[in-house]
Structure formats: structure tokens, C-alpha cells
Design a protein around this motif. Structure first.
Motif, PDB file in Angstrom:
ATOM      1  N   LEU A 218       0.820  -1.209   0.000  1.00  0.00           N
ATOM      2  CA  LEU A 218       0.000   0.000   0.000  1.00  0.00           C
ATOM      3  C   LEU A 218       0.855   1.259   0.000  1.00  0.00           C
ATOM      4  O   LEU A 218       0.555   2.231  -0.711  1.00  0.00           O
ATOM      5  CB  LEU A 218      -0.921   0.008   1.226  1.00  0.00           C
ATOM      6  CG  LEU A 218      -2.125  -0.927   1.216  1.00  0.00           C
ATOM      7  CD1 LEU A 218      -2.870  -0.824   2.543  1.00  0.00           C
ATOM      8  CD2 LEU A 218      -3.063  -0.600   0.070  1.00  0.00           C
ATOM      9  N   GLN A 219       1.922   1.275   0.788  1.00  0.00           N
ATOM     10  CA  GLN A 219       2.785   2.445   0.851  1.00  0.00           C
ATOM     11  C   GLN A 219       3.433   2.706  -0.503  1.00  0.00           C
ATOM     12  O   GLN A 219       3.521   3.849  -0.958  1.00  0.00           O
ATOM     13  CB  GLN A 219       3.869   2.243   1.920  1.00  0.00           C
ATOM     14  CG  GLN A 219       3.348   2.256   3.346  1.00  0.00           C
ATOM     15  CD  GLN A 219       3.186   3.663   3.894  1.00  0.00           C
ATOM     16  OE1 GLN A 219       2.614   4.531   3.247  1.00  0.00           O
ATOM     17  NE2 GLN A 219       3.710   3.891   5.084  1.00  0.00           N
ATOM     18  N   ALA A 220       3.909   1.653  -1.137  1.00  0.00           N
ATOM     19  CA  ALA A 220       4.542   1.815  -2.445  1.00  0.00           C
ATOM     20  C   ALA A 220       3.545   2.334  -3.475  1.00  0.00           C
ATOM     21  O   ALA A 220       3.834   3.272  -4.232  1.00  0.00           O
ATOM     22  CB  ALA A 220       5.137   0.483  -2.901  1.00  0.00           C
ATOM     23  N   ALA A 221       2.350   1.733  -3.497  1.00  0.00           N
ATOM     24  CA  ALA A 221       1.359   2.093  -4.506  1.00  0.00           C
ATOM     25  C   ALA A 221       0.724   3.451  -4.235  1.00  0.00           C
ATOM     26  O   ALA A 221       0.555   4.272  -5.137  1.00  0.00           O
ATOM     27  CB  ALA A 221       0.282   1.008  -4.572  1.00  0.00           C
ATOM     28  N   HIS A 222       0.382   3.683  -2.989  1.00  0.00           N
ATOM     29  CA  HIS A 222      -0.344   4.902  -2.619  1.00  0.00           C
ATOM     30  C   HIS A 222       0.585   6.103  -2.533  1.00  0.00           C
ATOM     31  O   HIS A 222       0.200   7.219  -2.906  1.00  0.00           O
ATOM     32  CB  HIS A 222      -1.035   4.686  -1.268  1.00  0.00           C
ATOM     33  CG  HIS A 222      -2.361   5.360  -1.149  1.00  0.00           C
ATOM     34  ND1 HIS A 222      -3.474   4.908  -1.813  1.00  0.00           N
ATOM     35  CD2 HIS A 222      -2.757   6.453  -0.463  1.00  0.00           C
ATOM     36  CE1 HIS A 222      -4.504   5.696  -1.521  1.00  0.00           C
ATOM     37  NE2 HIS A 222      -4.086   6.645  -0.711  1.00  0.00           N
ATOM     38  N   GLY A 223       1.801   5.883  -2.031  1.00  0.00           N
ATOM     39  CA  GLY A 223       2.689   7.004  -1.803  1.00  0.00           C
ATOM     40  C   GLY A 223       3.514   7.415  -3.003  1.00  0.00           C
ATOM     41  O   GLY A 223       3.852   8.595  -3.149  1.00  0.00           O
ATOM     42  N   VAL A 224       3.842   6.458  -3.884  1.00  0.00           N
ATOM     43  CA  VAL A 224       4.764   6.765  -4.984  1.00  0.00           C
ATOM     44  C   VAL A 224       4.160   6.425  -6.346  1.00  0.00           C
ATOM     45  O   VAL A 224       4.016   7.292  -7.219  1.00  0.00           O
ATOM     46  CB  VAL A 224       6.099   6.003  -4.793  1.00  0.00           C
ATOM     47  CG1 VAL A 224       7.054   6.302  -5.956  1.00  0.00           C
ATOM     48  CG2 VAL A 224       6.744   6.373  -3.463  1.00  0.00           C
ATOM     49  N   LEU A 225       3.792   5.179  -6.560  1.00  0.00           N
ATOM     50  CA  LEU A 225       3.401   4.721  -7.891  1.00  0.00           C
ATOM     51  C   LEU A 225       2.096   5.340  -8.367  1.00  0.00           C
ATOM     52  O   LEU A 225       1.973   5.736  -9.543  1.00  0.00           O
ATOM     53  CB  LEU A 225       3.277   3.193  -7.889  1.00  0.00           C
ATOM     54  CG  LEU A 225       4.544   2.421  -7.496  1.00  0.00           C
ATOM     55  CD1 LEU A 225       4.234   0.940  -7.320  1.00  0.00           C
ATOM     56  CD2 LEU A 225       5.631   2.619  -8.540  1.00  0.00           C
ATOM     57  N   GLY A 226       1.103   5.448  -7.478  1.00  0.00           N
ATOM     58  CA  GLY A 226      -0.182   6.039  -7.862  1.00  0.00           C
ATOM     59  C   GLY A 226      -0.046   7.472  -8.351  1.00  0.00           C
ATOM     60  O   GLY A 226      -0.542   7.815  -9.439  1.00  0.00           O
ATOM     61  N   PRO A 227       0.598   8.348  -7.566  1.00  0.00           N
ATOM     62  CA  PRO A 227       0.774   9.727  -8.052  1.00  0.00           C
ATOM     63  C   PRO A 227       1.546   9.816  -9.365  1.00  0.00           C
ATOM     64  O   PRO A 227       1.261  10.682 -10.195  1.00  0.00           O
ATOM     65  CB  PRO A 227       1.553  10.383  -6.901  1.00  0.00           C
ATOM     66  CG  PRO A 227       1.145   9.617  -5.689  1.00  0.00           C
ATOM     67  CD  PRO A 227       0.991   8.202  -6.162  1.00  0.00           C
ATOM     68  N   VAL A 228       2.520   8.929  -9.594  1.00  0.00           N
ATOM     69  CA  VAL A 228       3.276   8.951 -10.845  1.00  0.00           C
ATOM     70  C   VAL A 228       2.361   8.678 -12.034  1.00  0.00           C
ATOM     71  O   VAL A 228       2.372   9.401 -13.040  1.00  0.00           O
ATOM     72  CB  VAL A 228       4.429   7.922 -10.795  1.00  0.00           C
ATOM     73  CG1 VAL A 228       5.048   7.743 -12.182  1.00  0.00           C
ATOM     74  CG2 VAL A 228       5.493   8.370  -9.808  1.00  0.00           C
ATOM     75  N   LEU A 343       8.091   2.329   0.450  1.00  0.00           N
ATOM     76  CA  LEU A 343       8.398   3.662  -0.073  1.00  0.00           C
ATOM     77  C   LEU A 343       9.782   3.699  -0.723  1.00  0.00           C
ATOM     78  O   LEU A 343       9.986   4.359  -1.738  1.00  0.00           O
ATOM     79  CB  LEU A 343       8.311   4.692   1.055  1.00  0.00           C
ATOM     80  CG  LEU A 343       6.918   4.945   1.632  1.00  0.00           C
ATOM     81  CD1 LEU A 343       7.009   5.844   2.863  1.00  0.00           C
ATOM     82  CD2 LEU A 343       6.005   5.577   0.591  1.00  0.00           C
ATOM     83  N   LEU A 344      10.731   2.987  -0.117  1.00  0.00           N
ATOM     84  CA  LEU A 344      12.104   3.024  -0.623  1.00  0.00           C
ATOM     85  C   LEU A 344      12.254   2.280  -1.948  1.00  0.00           C
ATOM     86  O   LEU A 344      12.997   2.719  -2.833  1.00  0.00           O
ATOM     87  CB  LEU A 344      13.053   2.431   0.421  1.00  0.00           C
ATOM     88  CG  LEU A 344      13.292   3.268   1.686  1.00  0.00           C
ATOM     89  CD1 LEU A 344      14.106   2.479   2.695  1.00  0.00           C
ATOM     90  CD2 LEU A 344      14.006   4.571   1.340  1.00  0.00           C
ATOM     91  N   VAL A 345      11.568   1.145  -2.099  1.00  0.00           N
ATOM     92  CA  VAL A 345      11.773   0.324  -3.302  1.00  0.00           C
ATOM     93  C   VAL A 345      10.837   0.712  -4.442  1.00  0.00           C
ATOM     94  O   VAL A 345      11.074   0.313  -5.588  1.00  0.00           O
ATOM     95  CB  VAL A 345      11.599  -1.182  -2.986  1.00  0.00           C
ATOM     96  CG1 VAL A 345      12.524  -1.607  -1.875  1.00  0.00           C
ATOM     97  CG2 VAL A 345      10.155  -1.515  -2.642  1.00  0.00           C
ATOM     98  N   ALA A 346       9.795   1.498  -4.171  1.00  0.00           N
ATOM     99  CA  ALA A 346       8.818   1.818  -5.212  1.00  0.00           C
ATOM    100  C   ALA A 346       9.465   2.537  -6.393  1.00  0.00           C
ATOM    101  O   ALA A 346       9.209   2.202  -7.559  1.00  0.00           O
ATOM    102  CB  ALA A 346       7.691   2.665  -4.630  1.00  0.00           C
ATOM    103  N   GLY A 347      10.307   3.539  -6.103  1.00  0.00           N
ATOM    104  CA  GLY A 347      10.944   4.292  -7.177  1.00  0.00           C
ATOM    105  C   GLY A 347      11.833   3.434  -8.061  1.00  0.00           C
ATOM    106  O   GLY A 347      11.655   3.411  -9.294  1.00  0.00           O
ATOM    107  N   PRO A 348      12.786   2.687  -7.473  1.00  0.00           N
ATOM    108  CA  PRO A 348      13.628   1.828  -8.315  1.00  0.00           C
ATOM    109  C   PRO A 348      12.848   0.783  -9.110  1.00  0.00           C
ATOM    110  O   PRO A 348      13.177   0.510 -10.268  1.00  0.00           O
ATOM    111  CB  PRO A 348      14.562   1.163  -7.293  1.00  0.00           C
ATOM    112  CG  PRO A 348      14.623   2.132  -6.160  1.00  0.00           C
ATOM    113  CD  PRO A 348      13.266   2.744  -6.085  1.00  0.00           C
ATOM    114  N   VAL A 349      11.809   0.201  -8.512  1.00  0.00           N
ATOM    115  CA  VAL A 349      11.014  -0.794  -9.234  1.00  0.00           C
ATOM    116  C   VAL A 349      10.273  -0.148 -10.397  1.00  0.00           C
ATOM    117  O   VAL A 349      10.192  -0.709 -11.500  1.00  0.00           O
ATOM    118  CB  VAL A 349      10.024  -1.494  -8.273  1.00  0.00           C
ATOM    119  CG1 VAL A 349       9.050  -2.366  -9.053  1.00  0.00           C
ATOM    120  CG2 VAL A 349      10.774  -2.341  -7.260  1.00  0.00           C
ATOM    121  N   ALA A 350       9.732   1.054 -10.168  1.00  0.00           N
ATOM    122  CA  ALA A 350       9.030   1.767 -11.239  1.00  0.00           C
ATOM    123  C   ALA A 350       9.968   2.063 -12.404  1.00  0.00           C
ATOM    124  O   ALA A 350       9.581   1.978 -13.579  1.00  0.00           O
ATOM    125  CB  ALA A 350       8.427   3.064 -10.699  1.00  0.00           C
TER     126      ALA A 350
END
Length: 407
Positions: A218-228, A343-350
Motif C-alpha cells: 500500500l505504501q509503495a502504490a499509494h505514496g509513490v506509484l499512484g501519483p506517478v 516507499l524506498l523500493v517503489a521508485g527503483p522498481v518503477a
């Protein structure tokens, strides 16, 4: 009032720090880390304190710590004297105050509410929390614009102070019996006893393990990936704000539903509800239109508050009162501990696979860990007491009414 003050504070704190001479994003990161790390580190000890001392007074102490912390930060911003170590110390005090509040609140509710009205009381608390959170975010931004960050933090501190006064207005609560042997126990012994109770309830540790992974997704999707993806395909902040507004409406509706819901197997229903959390990220990953995304976020909001009310009520019924705060602190710590990793891995995975495939991966993780939790017999079969599962004829309109009925 406490949530309203807490919702005011992040906007004022962020813009107050960034508005200081020479401040950068790194400065803000240090202050926020100084707040979050003590909150996580102190959570278990907050549970021990709330099980040893009167929970009403523990909550008042937590609210008072927040009052002092935000008044100190406000004074720094207004005066212009804002050394980073002093800001970090005030933020750390706030983090400790929040870690003190949560376990005490979970344990306090059964002390003032009759057992057959616990679910209604938790629903009313959830309704108040959701409304306060929305009002706080909106009013906090306006207060920063009109008054400045310093005076907005004064308003936030005043709300925490008022919350402490409201808690003191509960009146005298019958003290919990603590034996001399319990008084002589060390903090580590208390923590070990809380852990033993925690792991003895299969439904409890299984769902907490589920949430450790689910919250990470949820943190990865809601905090980083969703807004992108919202910025790339839906028009940016306006579309994302509309989706979040739909989620907020869903949370309010979810509380109303949860107050009337009387499932015979509350943990089964609560766990199944969390499957709806995957819908927004599935929708974003498949490039669905905005109206579909809004519906998905609305359903997600409903699911989260149904889970929250049923979960808290079940814990308050199944966990011994003298251990409830310690067990709830293990619940909070376990559920949230992997969130920062998301939150930390969302950016690199994206960057590696693209934000939309990453969102679909998050949706899959949510579904898989939820289905795995249902493998547990306790999660599927734990039953509510017969009187709790029966449909209520009329729910109380306020927690205060419930408390007076008990007396």
C-alpha cells in the motif's frame, strides 16, 4: 480533537521547515525521521506503560507531550531561532507522545463502554477520526497560508491541549487491579508476557503478518506509484485529489456500515474486506478512466473502515484487559514495520519495470497475502459472542451515552 491537531501539523511543519533560511528537503527529512523513529521505537514501551498505569492519565500525558512539542516548534518558527537539533528534539517528543496515545486508546475504550456496545463505540470513534482528518488537512493548508506555519502550529498544539482536557472529562474510571507481583516485574517481563499472548492467538499474528506485507504494498502504490501514473495519464494532482476524496467518502460510509454490521465471524469478514484494497491499483495499472478509479478508491475506503472497526472490537473482546495495550502495540509495530521499505523500493522498481506493471504487482501482493491469511483456521472460524453477533435494535448515538448506561 487529537486527530484534528495531528492533521493540522504535517502541513504546517513541512512548510515551516522548508521556509527556514538554508533549509532543504534533507532538513525536512531529518525532522520527520526524528519524529517517526522514536514513535516506532517507543510503541512497545507505550503499551507497557498503558497496561501498568491508568490509561486515561497515559492518554492525557501523550496529548500533553504533543502540546509541548508543537508549541516548541511554533515558538522556533515565530521567533526565527530554529536550530536543527532543537527541532529534531521537539519532533521526537511528538513521536513519543503518539506512541503513548495509541495503545492507551485501544485499552481505554472497553473501560468506559459496555461489551455489547464496543462495535458501535469503535464505529463512532472511526467516524470522528475520518471527519477530523479531512477537516484538518483542508484547514491546515488554509491556516498556513493565512497565519503562517508558526501560528498554525500554535493552533495544532491548542487542539492537543483541548484533547487532553476532554479525556480528563471522562470522570473517574474504576482502576484496574494490579498485583504487587506485577508492579515488581521488569519492563522486559511485561513485554515478554505481551508477546506470549500475541503469539498465542493465531488469528492475531496471522493478520498482523498479512498487514506487514500488505502495508508495504500500500505504501509503495499509494505514496509513490499512484501519483506517478496519475501525473502521466490522468492530469496530475487534481485527478489524484479527486480519487483520494472518493476514498475519504468511502471511509465515512464504511464506518456507518460497520456500526450496523454484526458478523458471526468478524475476522473472516474483516479479512475478506481487505481484498477491495487491490482495486485502485488494479484500475491504475490497467489505465482505466478516472470515474472507475474514483469508484475503486470509494470501495477501498469502505473496506478499510469495516476492517478497522471489526478488528479493534475483536481485540477488545478477546484480549485480557490487563494486557490489551501491550498486545495492541505489537499489532501496530508488526503491521507498520515494512511500510518504509515499500516507499524506498517503489521508485527503483518503477524505473526498472514501469509504474503500471509495478502497480499491478502491488495489487497482486495484496490479494495473495489476504488469501494466504484465510488459510488460517482461526481467521476463518473465530466467532463473536452470541449477543455481539445479533442484529442490534438501536445503536447508541454517542460513546458518552454508552458509558452512562454501563454505570
Amino acid at each position: 480533537m487529537s486527530v484534528l491537531g495531528g492533521s493540522f501539523a504535517p502541513v504546517a511543519l513541512a512548510f515551516g521547515v522548508l521556509g527556514l533560511p538554508g533549509a532543504t528537503a534533507k532538513t525536512l527529512s531529518v525532522v520527520l525521521a526524528a519524529q517517526s523513529v522514536p514513535m516506532v521505537a517507543f510503541m512497545l514501551f507505550g503499551g507497557v506503560i498503558a497496561d501498568r498505569l491508568p490509561r486515561q492519565r497515559v492518554m492525557m500525558a501523550g496529548e500533553s507531550m504533543n502540546t509541548v512539542a508543537y508549541l516548541s516548534l511554533a515558538a522556533m518558527f515565530v521567533s526565527g531561532w530554529s536550530p536543527l537539533p532543537a527541532m529534531a528534539a521537539a519532533a521526537a517528543l511528538s513521536g513519543i507522545g503518539m506512541a503513548t496515545l495509541f495503545p492507551a486508546l485501544i485499552g481505554l475504550v472497553p473501560e468506559v463502554v459496555p461489551a455489547d456496545q464496543l462495535q458501535a463505540a469503535n464505529g463512532l470513534i472511526g467516524l470522528g477520526v475520518n471527519i477530523s482528518r479531512v477537516l484538518g488537512v483542508v484547514a491546515g493548508g488554509g491556516a498556513v497560508v493565512l497565519l503562517g506555519s508558526g501560528w498554525a502550529l500554535v493552533a495544532s498544539a491548542s487542539m492537543f491541549g483541548l484533547a487532553a482536557a476532554l479525556i480528563s472529562g471522562l470522570g473517574r474510571i474504576s482502576p484496574r487491579r494490579v498485583t504487587d507481583g506485577q508492579k515488581r516485574q521488569s519492563v522486559l517481563t511485561d513485554l515478554r508476557e505481551g508477546w506470549q499472548i500475541f503469539i498465542s492467538k493465531q488469528w492475531l499474528w496471522v493478520v498482523v503478518a498479512q498487514f506487514a506485507v500488505l502495508v508495504m504494498a500500500l505504501q509503495a502504490a499509494h505514496g509513490v506509484l499512484g501519483p506517478v501514473v496519475a501525473k502521466q495519464e490522468l492530469g496530475g494532482a487534481a485527478a489524484w485529489s479527486a480519487a483520494l476524496a472518493a476514498q475519504t467518502v468511502g471511509m465515512i460510509v464504511g464506518v456507518v456500515i460497520a456500526m450496523r454490521l454484526r458478523p458471526r465471524r468478524p475476522i473472516l469478514v474483516a479479512t475478506l474486506a481487505m481484498l477491495l484494497s487491490a482495486l485502485p491499483y488494479l484500475t491504475l495499472g490497467l489505465s482505466a478512466p478516472l470515474w472507475t478509479l474514483a469508484i475503486a478508491f470509494f470501495l477501498m475506503g469502505i473496506s478499510h473502515d469495516i476492517f478497522g472497526v471489526l478488528w479493534n472490537t475483536t481485540m477488545q473482546r478477546e484480549i485480557p484487559p490487563e494486557s490489551l495495550s501491550r498486545v495492541s502495540s505489537y499489532d501496530a509495530l508488526g503491521s507498520l514495520m515494512f511500510g518504509p521499505i515499500g516507499l524506498l523500493v517503489a521508485g527503483p522498481v518503477a524505473l526498472a519495470v514501469g509504474p503500471k506493471p509495478a502497480l499491478l504487482g502491488c495489487a497482486a501482493i495484496i490479494v495473495i497475502v489476504t488469501l494466504l491469511a484465510l488459510v488460517s483456521p482461526d481467521v476463518r472460524n473465530l466467532r463473536a459472542p452470541a449477543e455481539a453477533a445479533a442484529p442490534p435494535e438501536e445503536l447508541p448515538v454517542a460513546v458518552a451515552v454508552a458509558g452512562s448506561d454501563a454505570r
